[in-house]
Design a protein around this motif. Structure first.
Motif, PDB file in Angstrom:
ATOM      1  N   VAL A  87     -16.769  -6.490  21.586  1.00  0.00           N
ATOM      2  CA  VAL A  87     -18.001  -5.976  22.178  1.00  0.00           C
ATOM      3  C   VAL A  87     -18.009  -4.465  21.991  1.00  0.00           C
ATOM      4  CG1 VAL A  87     -19.369  -5.719  24.283  1.00  0.00           C
ATOM      5  CG2 VAL A  87     -18.041  -7.816  23.909  1.00  0.00           C
ATOM      6  N   LEU A  88     -19.070  -3.973  21.375  1.00  0.00           N
ATOM      7  CA  LEU A  88     -19.286  -2.528  21.270  1.00  0.00           C
ATOM      8  C   LEU A  88     -20.077  -2.128  22.506  1.00  0.00           C
ATOM      9  CD1 LEU A  88     -20.231  -2.450  17.513  1.00  0.00           C
ATOM     10  CD2 LEU A  88     -18.180  -1.471  18.515  1.00  0.00           C
ATOM     11  N   SER A  89     -19.464  -1.339  23.369  1.00  0.00           N
ATOM     12  CA  SER A  89     -20.080  -0.995  24.647  1.00  0.00           C
ATOM     13  C   SER A  89     -19.906   0.492  24.925  1.00  0.00           C
ATOM     14  CB  SER A  89     -19.406  -1.816  25.758  1.00  0.00           C
ATOM     15  OG  SER A  89     -19.971  -1.546  26.996  1.00  0.00           O
ATOM     16  N   GLY A  90     -20.959   1.116  25.468  1.00  0.00           N
ATOM     17  CA  GLY A  90     -20.867   2.523  25.844  1.00  0.00           C
ATOM     18  C   GLY A  90     -21.152   3.501  24.719  1.00  0.00           C
ATOM     19  N   TRP A  91     -21.683   3.033  23.600  1.00  0.00           N
ATOM     20  CA  TRP A  91     -22.006   3.910  22.483  1.00  0.00           C
ATOM     21  C   TRP A  91     -23.357   4.568  22.732  1.00  0.00           C
ATOM     22  CZ3 TRP A  91     -19.022   4.010  17.737  1.00  0.00           C
ATOM     23  CH2 TRP A  91     -17.840   3.284  17.829  1.00  0.00           C
ATOM     24  N   THR A  92     -23.544   5.786  22.226  1.00  0.00           N
ATOM     25  CA  THR A  92     -24.785   6.529  22.468  1.00  0.00           C
ATOM     26  C   THR A  92     -25.336   7.129  21.175  1.00  0.00           C
ATOM     27  OG1 THR A  92     -23.545   8.547  22.970  1.00  0.00           O
ATOM     28  CG2 THR A  92     -24.148   7.150  24.842  1.00  0.00           C
ATOM     29  N   LEU A  93     -26.657   7.343  21.198  1.00  0.00           N
ATOM     30  CA  LEU A  93     -27.344   8.031  20.106  1.00  0.00           C
ATOM     31  C   LEU A  93     -27.495   9.494  20.501  1.00  0.00           C
ATOM     32  CD1 LEU A  93     -30.267   5.612  19.189  1.00  0.00           C
ATOM     33  CD2 LEU A  93     -28.539   6.466  17.625  1.00  0.00           C
ATOM     34  N   ASP A  94     -27.008  10.405  19.648  1.00  0.00           N
ATOM     35  CA  ASP A  94     -27.138  11.834  19.933  1.00  0.00           C
ATOM     36  C   ASP A  94     -28.584  12.299  19.769  1.00  0.00           C
ATOM     37  OD1 ASP A  94     -24.414  11.934  20.399  1.00  0.00           O
ATOM     38  OD2 ASP A  94     -23.969  12.465  18.324  1.00  0.00           O
ATOM     39  N   SER A  95     -29.228  11.865  18.720  1.00  0.00           N
ATOM     40  CA  SER A  95     -30.643  12.170  18.498  1.00  0.00           C
ATOM     41  C   SER A  95     -31.253  10.909  17.918  1.00  0.00           C
ATOM     42  CB  SER A  95     -30.813  13.336  17.525  1.00  0.00           C
ATOM     43  OG  SER A  95     -30.250  13.018  16.274  1.00  0.00           O
ATOM     44  N   TYR A  96     -32.478  10.656  18.276  1.00  0.00           N
ATOM     45  CA  TYR A  96     -33.064   9.385  17.869  1.00  0.00           C
ATOM     46  C   TYR A  96     -34.582   9.469  17.850  1.00  0.00           C
ATOM     47  CZ  TYR A  96     -33.000   9.223  22.966  1.00  0.00           C
ATOM     48  OH  TYR A  96     -33.135   9.530  24.282  1.00  0.00           O
ATOM     49  N   PRO A  97     -35.182   8.627  17.028  1.00  0.00           N
ATOM     50  CA  PRO A  97     -36.644   8.565  16.992  1.00  0.00           C
ATOM     51  C   PRO A  97     -37.169   7.857  18.235  1.00  0.00           C
ATOM     52  CG  PRO A  97     -35.699   6.899  15.575  1.00  0.00           C
ATOM     53  CD  PRO A  97     -34.557   7.722  16.090  1.00  0.00           C
ATOM     54  N   LYS A  98     -38.452   7.700  18.348  1.00  0.00           N
ATOM     55  CA  LYS A  98     -39.042   7.133  19.556  1.00  0.00           C
ATOM     56  C   LYS A  98     -39.441   5.662  19.416  1.00  0.00           C
ATOM     57  CE  LYS A  98     -38.798  10.810  22.017  1.00  0.00           C
ATOM     58  NZ  LYS A  98     -37.780  10.912  23.017  1.00  0.00           N
ATOM     59  N   SER A  99     -38.955   4.974  18.422  1.00  0.00           N
ATOM     60  CA  SER A  99     -39.356   3.569  18.287  1.00  0.00           C
ATOM     61  C   SER A  99     -38.155   2.672  18.008  1.00  0.00           C
ATOM     62  CB  SER A  99     -40.415   3.416  17.195  1.00  0.00           C
ATOM     63  OG  SER A  99     -39.927   3.915  15.963  1.00  0.00           O
ATOM     64  N   THR A 100     -37.682   2.657  16.769  1.00  0.00           N
ATOM     65  CA  THR A 100     -36.544   1.806  16.434  1.00  0.00           C
ATOM     66  C   THR A 100     -35.568   2.545  15.533  1.00  0.00           C
ATOM     67  OG1 THR A 100     -37.636   0.893  14.486  1.00  0.00           O
ATOM     68  CG2 THR A 100     -37.946  -0.309  16.557  1.00  0.00           C
ATOM     69  N   ILE A 101     -34.378   1.977  15.429  1.00  0.00           N
ATOM     70  CA  ILE A 101     -33.351   2.491  14.530  1.00  0.00           C
ATOM     71  C   ILE A 101     -32.542   1.307  14.026  1.00  0.00           C
ATOM     72  CG2 ILE A 101     -31.722   2.889  16.426  1.00  0.00           C
ATOM     73  CD1 ILE A 101     -30.652   5.296  14.823  1.00  0.00           C
ATOM     74  N   LYS A 102     -32.100   1.367  12.792  1.00  0.00           N
ATOM     75  CA  LYS A 102     -31.192   0.355  12.248  1.00  0.00           C
ATOM     76  C   LYS A 102     -29.768   0.828  12.529  1.00  0.00           C
ATOM     77  CE  LYS A 102     -34.229  -2.263  10.059  1.00  0.00           C
ATOM     78  NZ  LYS A 102     -34.506  -3.630  10.374  1.00  0.00           N
ATOM     79  N   LEU A 103     -29.035   0.041  13.308  1.00  0.00           N
ATOM     80  CA  LEU A 103     -27.643   0.369  13.609  1.00  0.00           C
ATOM     81  C   LEU A 103     -26.740  -0.330  12.602  1.00  0.00           C
ATOM     82  CD1 LEU A 103     -27.800  -0.072  17.476  1.00  0.00           C
ATOM     83  CD2 LEU A 103     -27.747   2.081  16.208  1.00  0.00           C
ATOM     84  N   ASN A 104     -25.876   0.429  11.953  1.00  0.00           N
ATOM     85  CA  ASN A 104     -24.937  -0.116  10.976  1.00  0.00           C
ATOM     86  C   ASN A 104     -23.616  -0.427  11.675  1.00  0.00           C
ATOM     87  OD1 ASN A 104     -26.679   0.281   8.699  1.00  0.00           O
ATOM     88  ND2 ASN A 104     -26.226   2.455   8.872  1.00  0.00           N
ATOM     89  N   ILE A 105     -23.232  -1.697  11.677  1.00  0.00           N
ATOM     90  CA  ILE A 105     -21.975  -2.131  12.276  1.00  0.00           C
ATOM     91  C   ILE A 105     -21.021  -2.436  11.124  1.00  0.00           C
ATOM     92  CG2 ILE A 105     -20.886  -3.735  13.878  1.00  0.00           C
ATOM     93  CD1 ILE A 105     -23.287  -2.207  15.091  1.00  0.00           C
ATOM     94  N   SER A 106     -19.860  -1.758  11.100  1.00  0.00           N
ATOM     95  CA  SER A 106     -18.908  -1.942  10.005  1.00  0.00           C
ATOM     96  C   SER A 106     -17.583  -2.467  10.534  1.00  0.00           C
ATOM     97  CB  SER A 106     -18.685  -0.628   9.271  1.00  0.00           C
ATOM     98  OG  SER A 106     -19.891  -0.196   8.671  1.00  0.00           O
ATOM     99  N   ALA A 107     -16.953  -3.330   9.703  1.00  0.00           N
ATOM    100  CA  ALA A 107     -15.665  -3.932  10.051  1.00  0.00           C
ATOM    101  C   ALA A 107     -14.653  -3.605   8.957  1.00  0.00           C
ATOM    102  CB  ALA A 107     -15.817  -5.443  10.203  1.00  0.00           C
ATOM    103  N   TYR A 108     -13.419  -3.269   9.380  1.00  0.00           N
ATOM    104  CA  TYR A 108     -12.361  -2.883   8.465  1.00  0.00           C
ATOM    105  C   TYR A 108     -11.088  -3.647   8.823  1.00  0.00           C
ATOM    106  CZ  TYR A 108     -15.557   1.087   8.522  1.00  0.00           C
ATOM    107  OH  TYR A 108     -16.674   1.878   8.509  1.00  0.00           O
ATOM    108  N   TYR A 109     -10.403  -4.161   7.796  1.00  0.00           N
ATOM    109  CA  TYR A 109      -9.125  -4.845   8.012  1.00  0.00           C
ATOM    110  C   TYR A 109      -8.280  -4.638   6.761  1.00  0.00           C
ATOM    111  CZ  TYR A 109      -5.924  -8.419   9.760  1.00  0.00           C
ATOM    112  OH  TYR A 109      -4.823  -9.083  10.243  1.00  0.00           O
ATOM    113  N   SER A 110      -7.054  -4.205   6.940  1.00  0.00           N
ATOM    114  CA  SER A 110      -6.170  -3.894   5.820  1.00  0.00           C
ATOM    115  C   SER A 110      -6.005  -5.101   4.891  1.00  0.00           C
ATOM    116  CB  SER A 110      -4.804  -3.456   6.355  1.00  0.00           C
ATOM    117  OG  SER A 110      -3.939  -3.153   5.288  1.00  0.00           O
ATOM    118  N   GLY A 111      -6.189  -4.873   3.609  1.00  0.00           N
ATOM    119  CA  GLY A 111      -6.049  -5.924   2.619  1.00  0.00           C
ATOM    120  C   GLY A 111      -7.312  -6.745   2.398  1.00  0.00           C
TER     121      GLY A 111
END
Length: 124
Positions: A87-111
């Motif tokens: 669960v990604l919780s407590g994340w914030t936008l520093d600056s943002y438009p007034k309608s929508t934004i596309k949030l990029n969620i990335s996953a990393y695992y060695s190998g």
């Protein structure tokens, strides 16, 4: 005759060596449970996700984060549990438009190859 023996042995060595090479591993699914995430006063709502490998098995210990430049989190990343959930919780936008934004969620695992998915953030 010697040439045939050397060629046969050379082919056997090369085929044996290539048989020992693992196929590339990859994150097959970065499943984001929310279709739209609410962003209120710059705070991004919780994002629940589940990560599966190429065999549709849950992946434990995968590092996950929101990778938009204007997003900050309480930690650098979260890691998945034994069921491949996080669960990604407590994340914030520093600056943002007034309608929508596309949030990029990335996953990393060695190998494994990295995986990125998008979820729409509805700013209210």
């Amino acid at each position: 005759m010697i040439i045939i023996i050397v060629a046969t042995l050379g082919c056997a060595v090369i085929i044996g060596w290539m048989g020992g090479i693992d196929s590339p591993h990859y994150i097959k699914t970065l499943g984001i449970e929310e279709n739209v995430v609410t962003v209120e006063d710059g705070v991004i709502g919780d994002i629940h996700l589940r990560i599966l490998d190429e065999d549709n098995e849950p992946m434990k210990g995968v590092s996950v984060r929101i990778t938009n430049k204007q997003v900050t989190g309480p930690v650098d990343f979260v890691t998945t549990d034994g069921q491949g959930r996080a669960v990604l919780s407590g994340w914030t936008l520093d600056s943002y438009p007034k309608s929508t934004i596309k949030l990029n969620i990335s996953a990393y695992y060695s190998g494994y190859s990295d995986r990125t998915e998008q979820v729409e953030g509805l700013i209210v």
